[in-house]
Enzyme design. Structure first.
Site, PDB file in Angstrom:
ATOM      1  N   GLY A 163       0.825  -1.196   0.000  1.00 48.69           N
ATOM      2  CA  GLY A 163       0.000   0.000   0.000  1.00 48.69           C
ATOM      3  C   GLY A 163       0.861   1.248   0.000  1.00 48.69           C
ATOM      4  N   ASP A 164       0.232   2.372   0.267  1.00 54.74           N
ATOM      5  CA  ASP A 164       0.949   3.651   0.320  1.00 54.74           C
ATOM      6  C   ASP A 164       0.338   4.504   1.426  1.00 54.74           C
ATOM      7  OD1 ASP A 164       2.941   5.366  -0.470  1.00 54.74           O
ATOM      8  OD2 ASP A 164       1.761   6.327  -2.027  1.00 54.74           O
ATOM      9  N   HIS A 165       0.131   3.866   2.579  1.00 54.11           N
ATOM     10  CA  HIS A 165      -0.478   4.547   3.724  1.00 54.11           C
ATOM     11  C   HIS A 165       0.419   5.693   4.195  1.00 54.11           C
ATOM     12  CE1 HIS A 165      -2.949   4.871   7.351  1.00 54.11           C
ATOM     13  NE2 HIS A 165      -1.812   5.034   8.016  1.00 54.11           N
TER      14      HIS A 165
END
Length: 221
Positions: A163-165
């Site tokens: 992801g790219d939290h």
């Protein structure tokens, strides 16, 4: 000296001075000549980075220097320098993960491999290290064409779903649609979780059981 180290200011902006980029070095006037040269080179790099991403509205300056371009170029350059320094020759078992589909490096790998002729100290060609020491993470960029491009330059065993939290979040349906662009269920499992389990030493899903992964895909683990 400060004047020779300044870049031309961008419209409406004043170029940073050496004392601003490297203030603590100006407290001591008596430095060894070698130290002065080293400090000057570092100051030039600081000034270059301070001005390369400036000249727009503040929000656009920040975006250009970070998620829009700067983060990726700087991270890719750092990884490339590890290769060129011979780091992976000295530590052949060392593994690193590059986010965002390789931080631009995969997209220029044919060109980058040309550095091999200027780096005779390396044991292998530059591109070869991407097959043995570098893993690629998706970092929230779930675009099938990026996956196809990555598979042309590295193996499915070196791609990690990530992801790219807190910048991007995806629901199970989006992740499932992305992984289903891979026709082989085994390749889906590798990218979804098996590659990360192997790389990070995570406990794998129980063998021989049906498991619903975070991708929403029903599969045999």
């Amino acid at each position: 000296m400060a004047a020779t180290l300044q870049k031309a200011p961008l419209p409406g902006r004043r170029a940073p001075r050496l004392a601003e980029a490297w203030p603590h070095k100006h407290k001591h006037k008596h430095k060894h000549k070698h130290e002065h040269g080293h400090d000057a080179r570092r100051a030039r790099r600081v000034i270059r980075r301070a001005t390369d991403y400036r000249g727009f509205a503040p929000a656009l300056d920040l975006a250009l220097a970070t998620f829009g371009w700067g983060w990726h170029i700087e991270a890719g350059l750092a990884a490339l320098r590890l290769v060129l320094r011979g780091t992976f020759d000295r530590h052949p078992d060392l593994q690193i993960v590059l986010g965002h589909w390789g931080e631009m490096l995969l997209f220029a790998l044919d060109r980058i491999d040309g550095l091999s002729s200027a780096a005779p100290h390396l044991d292998r060609r530059v591109a070869d290290y991407f097959a043995t020491n570098i893993h690629i993470a998706t970092s929230g960029m779930l675009t099938p064409r990026l996956l196809r491009h990555a598979l042309a330059y590295t193996s499915v065993d070196r791609i990690l779903l990530s992801g790219d939290h807190p910048f991007r979040r995806f629901d199970a349906a989006t992740l499932t649609d992305f992984l289903r662009t891979l026709p082989d269920p085994g390749d889906r499992r590798k990218i979804a979780h098996a590659n990360a389990e192997s790389l990070y030493g995570l406990e794998p899903l129980p063998a021989g059981t049906a498991a619903r992964t975070t991708t929403g895909l029903q599969e045999d683990a």
